[in-house]
Design a protein around this motif. Structure first.
Motif, PDB file in Angstrom:
ATOM      1  N   LEU A   1       0.756  -1.039   0.025  1.00 20.00           N
ATOM      2  CA  LEU A   1       0.025   0.083  -0.014  1.00 20.00           C
ATOM      3  C   LEU A   1       0.821   1.118   0.023  1.00 20.00           C
ATOM      4  CD1 LEU A   1      -2.893  -0.230   2.557  1.00 20.00           C
ATOM      5  CD2 LEU A   1      -3.114  -0.180   0.086  1.00 20.00           C
TER       6      LEU A   1
ATOM      7  N   SER B   1       2.625   1.920  -3.174  1.00 19.50           N
ATOM      8  CA  SER B   1       1.877   2.309  -4.396  1.00 19.50           C
ATOM      9  C   SER B   1       1.645   3.655  -4.354  1.00 19.50           C
ATOM     10  CB  SER B   1       0.212   1.734  -4.132  1.00 19.50           C
ATOM     11  OG  SER B   1       0.445   0.470  -4.344  1.00 19.50           O
ATOM     12  N   ILE B   2       1.812   4.625  -3.340  1.00 15.79           N
ATOM     13  CA  ILE B   2       1.276   6.027  -3.201  1.00 15.79           C
ATOM     14  C   ILE B   2       2.609   6.737  -3.849  1.00 15.79           C
ATOM     15  CG2 ILE B   2       0.295   7.792  -2.081  1.00 15.79           C
ATOM     16  CD1 ILE B   2       0.313   5.805   0.439  1.00 15.79           C
ATOM     17  N   PRO B   3       2.671   7.534  -4.771  1.00 17.99           N
ATOM     18  CA  PRO B   3       3.897   8.257  -5.206  1.00 17.99           C
ATOM     19  C   PRO B   3       4.171   9.327  -4.156  1.00 17.99           C
ATOM     20  CG  PRO B   3       1.779   8.657  -6.719  1.00 17.99           C
ATOM     21  CD  PRO B   3       1.360   8.015  -5.462  1.00 17.99           C
ATOM     22  N   ASP B   4       5.411   9.526  -3.732  1.00 18.38           N
ATOM     23  CA  ASP B   4       5.727  10.207  -2.534  1.00 18.38           C
ATOM     24  C   ASP B   4       6.103  11.670  -3.015  1.00 18.38           C
ATOM     25  OD1 ASP B   4       7.269  11.188  -0.520  1.00 18.38           O
ATOM     26  OD2 ASP B   4       8.032   9.627  -0.158  1.00 18.38           O
TER      27      ASP B   4
ATOM     28  N   SER C   1      11.626  11.956  -5.143  1.00 19.75           N
ATOM     29  CA  SER C   1      11.250  11.666  -6.512  1.00 19.75           C
ATOM     30  C   SER C   1      11.641  10.115  -6.793  1.00 19.75           C
ATOM     31  CB  SER C   1      11.454  12.450  -7.360  1.00 19.75           C
ATOM     32  OG  SER C   1      12.823  12.868  -7.485  1.00 19.75           O
ATOM     33  N   ALA C   2      10.662   9.172  -6.967  1.00 19.54           N
ATOM     34  CA  ALA C   2      10.997   8.063  -7.587  1.00 19.54           C
ATOM     35  C   ALA C   2      10.635   7.488  -8.921  1.00 19.54           C
ATOM     36  CB  ALA C   2      10.534   6.880  -6.762  1.00 19.54           C
ATOM     37  N   ASN C   3      11.341   6.928  -9.718  1.00 22.79           N
ATOM     38  CA  ASN C   3      10.910   6.838 -11.115  1.00 22.79           C
ATOM     39  C   ASN C   3       9.624   5.903 -11.239  1.00 22.79           C
ATOM     40  OD1 ASN C   3      12.521   8.743 -12.364  1.00 22.79           O
ATOM     41  ND2 ASN C   3      14.128   7.223 -12.429  1.00 22.79           N
ATOM     42  N   ARG C   4       9.617   4.950 -10.388  1.00 18.48           N
ATOM     43  CA  ARG C   4       8.670   3.773 -10.716  1.00 18.48           C
ATOM     44  C   ARG C   4       8.094   3.526  -9.218  1.00 18.48           C
ATOM     45  NH1 ARG C   4       7.907   0.975 -15.083  1.00 18.48           N
ATOM     46  NH2 ARG C   4       6.654  -0.788 -14.012  1.00 18.48           N
ATOM     47  N   LEU C   5       6.762   3.343  -9.442  1.00 20.54           N
ATOM     48  CA  LEU C   5       5.999   2.936  -8.155  1.00 20.54           C
ATOM     49  C   LEU C   5       6.205   1.435  -7.961  1.00 20.54           C
ATOM     50  CD1 LEU C   5       2.777   4.955  -8.881  1.00 20.54           C
ATOM     51  CD2 LEU C   5       4.556   5.390  -7.290  1.00 20.54           C
ATOM     52  N   HIS C   6       5.899   1.091  -7.003  1.00 25.91           N
ATOM     53  CA  HIS C   6       5.857  -0.444  -6.675  1.00 25.91           C
ATOM     54  C   HIS C   6       4.478  -0.894  -6.129  1.00 25.91           C
ATOM     55  CE1 HIS C   6      10.103  -0.221  -7.196  1.00 25.91           C
ATOM     56  NE2 HIS C   6      10.197   0.789  -6.309  1.00 25.91           N
ATOM     57  N   PRO C   7       3.761  -1.127  -7.191  1.00 29.76           N
ATOM     58  CA  PRO C   7       2.480  -1.739  -6.823  1.00 29.76           C
ATOM     59  C   PRO C   7       2.499  -3.198  -6.135  1.00 29.76           C
ATOM     60  CG  PRO C   7       2.598  -1.558  -9.064  1.00 29.76           C
ATOM     61  CD  PRO C   7       3.906  -1.105  -8.556  1.00 29.76           C
ATOM     62  N   ILE C   8       1.276  -3.541  -5.910  1.00 26.13           N
ATOM     63  CA  ILE C   8       1.178  -4.901  -5.517  1.00 26.13           C
ATOM     64  C   ILE C   8       0.439  -5.709  -6.918  1.00 26.13           C
ATOM     65  CG2 ILE C   8       0.173  -6.380  -4.014  1.00 26.13           C
ATOM     66  CD1 ILE C   8      -0.697  -3.922  -2.224  1.00 26.13           C
ATOM     67  N   ASP C   9       0.999  -6.634  -7.194  1.00 23.12           N
ATOM     68  CA  ASP C   9       0.439  -7.276  -8.654  1.00 23.12           C
ATOM     69  C   ASP C   9      -0.693  -8.029  -8.231  1.00 23.12           C
ATOM     70  OD1 ASP C   9       2.626  -6.714  -9.790  1.00 23.12           O
ATOM     71  OD2 ASP C   9       3.573  -8.451  -9.276  1.00 23.12           O
TER      72      ASP C   9
ATOM     73  N   VAL D   1      -5.458   2.568  -5.052  1.00 17.16           N
ATOM     74  CA  VAL D   1      -4.095   2.888  -4.896  1.00 17.16           C
ATOM     75  C   VAL D   1      -3.284   1.863  -5.752  1.00 17.16           C
ATOM     76  CG1 VAL D   1      -3.796   4.767  -3.386  1.00 17.16           C
ATOM     77  CG2 VAL D   1      -3.891   2.446  -2.534  1.00 17.16           C
ATOM     78  N   SER D   2      -3.462   0.473  -5.345  1.00 15.89           N
ATOM     79  CA  SER D   2      -2.701  -0.339  -5.774  1.00 15.89           C
ATOM     80  C   SER D   2      -2.920  -0.475  -7.385  1.00 15.89           C
ATOM     81  CB  SER D   2      -2.875  -1.710  -5.004  1.00 15.89           C
ATOM     82  OG  SER D   2      -4.038  -2.408  -5.558  1.00 15.89           O
TER      83      SER D   2
ATOM     84  N   ALA E   1      -1.398   2.441  -9.215  1.00 18.70           N
ATOM     85  CA  ALA E   1       0.022   2.401  -9.322  1.00 18.70           C
ATOM     86  C   ALA E   1       0.520   1.761 -10.504  1.00 18.70           C
ATOM     87  CB  ALA E   1       0.651   1.893  -8.129  1.00 18.70           C
ATOM     88  N   GLN E   2      -0.337   0.412 -10.834  1.00 24.97           N
ATOM     89  CA  GLN E   2      -0.110  -0.137 -12.120  1.00 24.97           C
ATOM     90  C   GLN E   2      -0.225   0.588 -13.460  1.00 24.97           C
ATOM     91  OE1 GLN E   2      -2.527  -3.675 -11.627  1.00 24.97           O
ATOM     92  NE2 GLN E   2      -1.779  -4.404  -9.741  1.00 24.97           N
TER      93      GLN E   2
ATOM     94  N   ASN F   1       2.329   3.268 -13.964  1.00 21.64           N
ATOM     95  CA  ASN F   1       3.745   2.902 -14.312  1.00 21.64           C
ATOM     96  C   ASN F   1       3.429   2.168 -15.915  1.00 21.64           C
ATOM     97  OD1 ASN F   1       5.155   2.621 -12.085  1.00 21.64           O
ATOM     98  ND2 ASN F   1       4.550   0.423 -11.568  1.00 21.64           N
TER      99      ASN F   1
ATOM    100  N   MET G   1       3.389   5.393 -18.191  1.00 21.64           N
ATOM    101  CA  MET G   1       5.079   5.978 -18.380  1.00 21.64           C
ATOM    102  C   MET G   1       5.687   4.990 -19.052  1.00 21.64           C
ATOM    103  SD  MET G   1       5.485   7.317 -14.156  1.00 21.64           S
ATOM    104  CE  MET G   1       6.756   8.405 -14.507  1.00 21.64           C
TER     105      MET G   1
ATOM    106  N   SER H   1      -0.057  14.232  -5.997  1.00 18.61           N
ATOM    107  CA  SER H   1       0.891  13.431  -5.731  1.00 18.61           C
ATOM    108  C   SER H   1       1.329  12.485  -7.200  1.00 18.61           C
ATOM    109  CB  SER H   1       0.949  12.420  -4.468  1.00 18.61           C
ATOM    110  OG  SER H   1      -0.472  12.177  -4.383  1.00 18.61           O
TER     111      SER H   1
ATOM    112  N   LYS I   1       2.570  15.049  -9.593  1.00 16.76           N
ATOM    113  CA  LYS I   1       4.166  14.987  -9.535  1.00 16.76           C
ATOM    114  C   LYS I   1       5.075  13.991 -10.093  1.00 16.76           C
ATOM    115  CE  LYS I   1       7.782  15.985  -6.221  1.00 16.76           C
ATOM    116  NZ  LYS I   1       8.657  14.938  -5.576  1.00 16.76           N
ATOM    117  N   HIS I   2       4.375  12.853  -9.680  1.00 19.36           N
ATOM    118  CA  HIS I   2       5.056  11.489 -10.115  1.00 19.36           C
ATOM    119  C   HIS I   2       5.297  11.522 -11.716  1.00 19.36           C
ATOM    120  CE1 HIS I   2       6.328   7.437 -10.065  1.00 19.36           C
ATOM    121  NE2 HIS I   2       5.352   7.051 -10.896  1.00 19.36           N
TER     122      HIS I   2
END
Lengths: 328, 330
Positions: free
Chosen positions: A257, A260-263, A267-275, B188-189, B192-193, B196, B199, B217, B220-221
């Motif tokens: 969780l 998944s939220i952009p910080d 600045s991160a380039n990729r998010l790490h979502p849950i598959d 949210v999850s 994010a998919q 990504n 992008m 947010s 910005k991303h």
């Protein structure tokens, strides 16, 4: 202030339809002390709203069924109360704010009348009409609406103002417990900030305990004392807000969780979502409900349901912690 | 315009774009003089609260709505001057992804039909076999399993439906896509998919995005540059990093400080603005934000404030930065 106000013990709720039974809430337990706020966080379909409706005993009559557990409010089991007694609890001792202020107000009744209605029903002290009207004015001013607007209808107010009216109705009888189901999701950020600030002030003033249901971890960080993370009808991690936001031990879903939220600050380039996706509540996976999506899934997770492990009041339901390896 | 950008022509550029809607009480100024540009392969994020005109702006640049006045240059051509016939040739290159994938997909069409539709309409494929290949190829690109090929929208979750929406937008190999709140309706999850995916697609296909959202947010991303809108006007425009580091306009500052941050004790002061968005119907000249602004003074009223470059690539529409000494004598 440290008395337990609400204790939910092993609560389970099903929705039964002709086609299938949906296991919406599965054996959840949590406690809420007087004056404190607990945040229930999870994605759509996690069972957050069902939990709230079960506490209010407002589940849809034909399909929703509480299959087990107790809901102790000040030591009394709400599930054992007959409907007429329950009506005295709702609105007076426990009240609820719904997500969408546009649909939770009656469009053909003035806002003043809608607040008055709630006062009138719970008028145990037999106050006069005059006194009740004065209280309506007072409540409107309290939530930042000029009292002269009480004869206006909901459509004459903006979204943020309508949510303020809903809050005024909820607080009219100074309840002990306020259940807020996504109270600011439908609002813009600047209005959300106003409403959250107001709720915070009112909560302090009246000493109301609150259950804050939300999917927004930012809102949780700002408003809650305790947090319960919900997944597929279960509380998979509970603890103080510090444990969840600053602690190092977490359920893999909680980590997902947060990933998944952009910080905003780095600045991160990729998010790490849950598959993958939330499981179907009619056909929940065996073992740990999260195992099909979990990156740290082990053999045991597929077959056995994990037990709750507690670290000083910070509980995690995950095999990673039961196997002795704390948070591998 | 910064000097180093003039060499390269922006893919999309608008000049003083306006859209007024006639309503009972007068003219509703939905978009009121917005000038912006997006370089090829970049993302411009447009943020603002509901009713600020961001979606209208998205539709205007695609000519889904006809602008009241102003110019829209796509690859250097003013597309507002094109005839219907000429416009038809340009449209495949400009696509849109909508907010709610459920209401933007025809419920009676299968995934295959939905993705094939733009290809059939534009006679892209010579035969059935080629069409099949293209549809399946698009499904792969957006990460949809081929077993969904004959599924209907109601059988899929929001994330997969949005992938269908993206596949449709990509079908005609566009250069430019307007993303109108593409992730706002998702968890949210899943959000994010999809972010990504968008992008990755940009990197692979060199797409240019106009990304409309209210979620700061998210913006910005994904964005290289951000435009902040308030009541139909662009009040600030800067690179994503610059805007978050040094917001200049009082509204941008308030907006940024209003976002709940998922951290305990974030190192910033909360600054809550009072009041609500004022009436967009025939607004009085002057700064639109002045009624809610704490810094507001006499010169803010009476004359519209223009977007001025205050530092390299950072544009602000606020009197404070126009008149030296404005903030001092307060």
């Amino acid at each position: 202030m440290q008395d337990t106000l609400l204790e939910v013990k092993n609560l389970s709720v099903d929705y039964e339809t002709d086609e299938a039974t949906f296991y919406a809430v599965n054996d959840i337990s949590f406690k809420l002390n007087e004056g404190e706020t607990v945040g229930i966080v999870g994605e759509t379909g996690a069972g957050k709203t069902t939990t709230a409706l079960a506490i209010m005993r407002l589940l849809p009559a034909r399909t929703g069924r509480i299959t087990g557990g107790e809901i102790l409010f000040k030591g009394e089991d709400l599930l054992k109360k007959p409907e007429n007694e329950m009506r005295l609890v709702r609105g007076a001792l426990i009240s609820m704010i719904f997500q969408d202020p546009m649909t939770s107000l009656n469009p053909v009744m003035t806002v003043g009348k809608q607040i008055y209605e709630s006062l009138e029903i719970h008028n145990l002290e037999h106050k006069s009409k005059q006194q009740l009207e004065e209280r309506v004015d007072e409540l409107l001013e309290l939530v930042g609406i000029p009292a002269r607007r009480k004869n206006e209808y909901p459509h004459q107010f903006s979204g943020g103002m309508k949510q303020r009216v809903v809050i005024a109705i909820a607080l009219a009888c100074e309840p002990k417990l306020l259940i807020a189901d996504e109270p600011t999701t439908a609002l813009d950020v600047t209005i959300q900030a106003q409403v959250l600030e107001m709720m915070h002030d009112l909560k302090k003033r009246f000493g109301t305990a609150m259950i804050m249901i939300t999917h927004d971890l930012g809102v949780v960080a700002e408003t809650c004392d305790n947090v319960a993370i919900m997944y597929a009808g279960e509380l998979i991690e509970t603890g103080r807000v510090e444990d969840i936001f600053e602690g190092t031990l977490h359920h893999p879903y909680t980590k997902g969780l947060f990933g998944s939220i952009p910080d905003l600050e780095t600045s991160a380039n990729r998010l790490h979502p849950i598959d993958g996706l939330m499981p179907d509540p009619a056909d929940l996976p065996t073992g740990c409900r999260f195992h099909p999506r979990c990156s740290q899934c082990m053999e045991i997770c597929k077959t056995t349901h994990p037990k709750r492990v507690s670290f000083n009041g910070h509980d995690i339901v995950c095999h990673l912690f039961t196997e002795g390896g704390a948070g591998k | 315009m910064t000097p180093d950008k003039t060499q390269e022509q922006p893919l999309l550029k608008t000049v003083a774009l306006k859209k007024y809607f006639p309503v009972g009480g007068g003219m509703l100024h939905a978009v009121d003089g917005v000038s912006l540009e997006i370089a090829k392969g970049k993302t411009l994020g447009v943020v603002g609260e509901s009713g600020c005109g961001k979606s209208t702006l998205g539709r205007l640049v695609l000519r889904l709505l006809e602008a009241t006045s102003g110019e829209i240059y796509f690859e250097g051509r003013d597309i507002r001057k094109l005839s219907n016939e000429e416009m038809k040739a340009v449209r495949p290159q400009m696509q849109i992804i909508f907010q709610d994938p459920y209401s933007s997909l025809n419920p009676r069409m299968s995934v295959y039909e939905l993705i094939a539709e733009p290809l059939i309409m534009n006679h892209v494929c010579k035969n059935k076999k080629e069409l099949n290949m293209r549809v399946l190829g698009l499904m792969r690109t957006v990460g949809l399993a081929t077993r969904f090929v004959s599924a209907y929208p109601h059988e899929m979750d929001g994330g997969r439906r949005q992938r269908v929406g993206i596949a449709r937008a990509l079908a005609l190999q566009p250069k430019f896509i307007v993303c109108d709140e593409p992730v706002s309706a998702l968890d949210v999850s899943i959000q994010a998919q999809i972010l990504n995916l968008l992008m990755d697609l940009q990197d692979e296909l060199g797409l240019t995005y106009l990304f409309i959202t209210h979620d700061l947010s998210v913006v910005k991303h994904i964005s290289d540059e951000i435009a902040v809108m308030y009541l139909g006007q662009c009040v600030e425009r800067a690179s994503s990093e610059e805007l978050f580091k040094q917001p200049k306009h009082p509204y941008t500052k308030a907006l940024l400080s209003a976002i709940p941050i998922p951290k305990l004790r974030p190192d910033r002061k909360k600054h809550i603005i009072r009041g609500e968005v004022s009436d967009p119907i025939d607004p009085k000249p002057g700064c639109r934000f002045s009624l809610r602004c704490e810094m507001c003074k006499d010169p803010c009223m009476g004359r519209d404030v223009e977007l001025k470059e205050v530092s390299q690539g950072h544009f602000v529409a606020c009197r404070m930065y126009e008149e030296p000494g404005f903030a001092d004598d307060k």
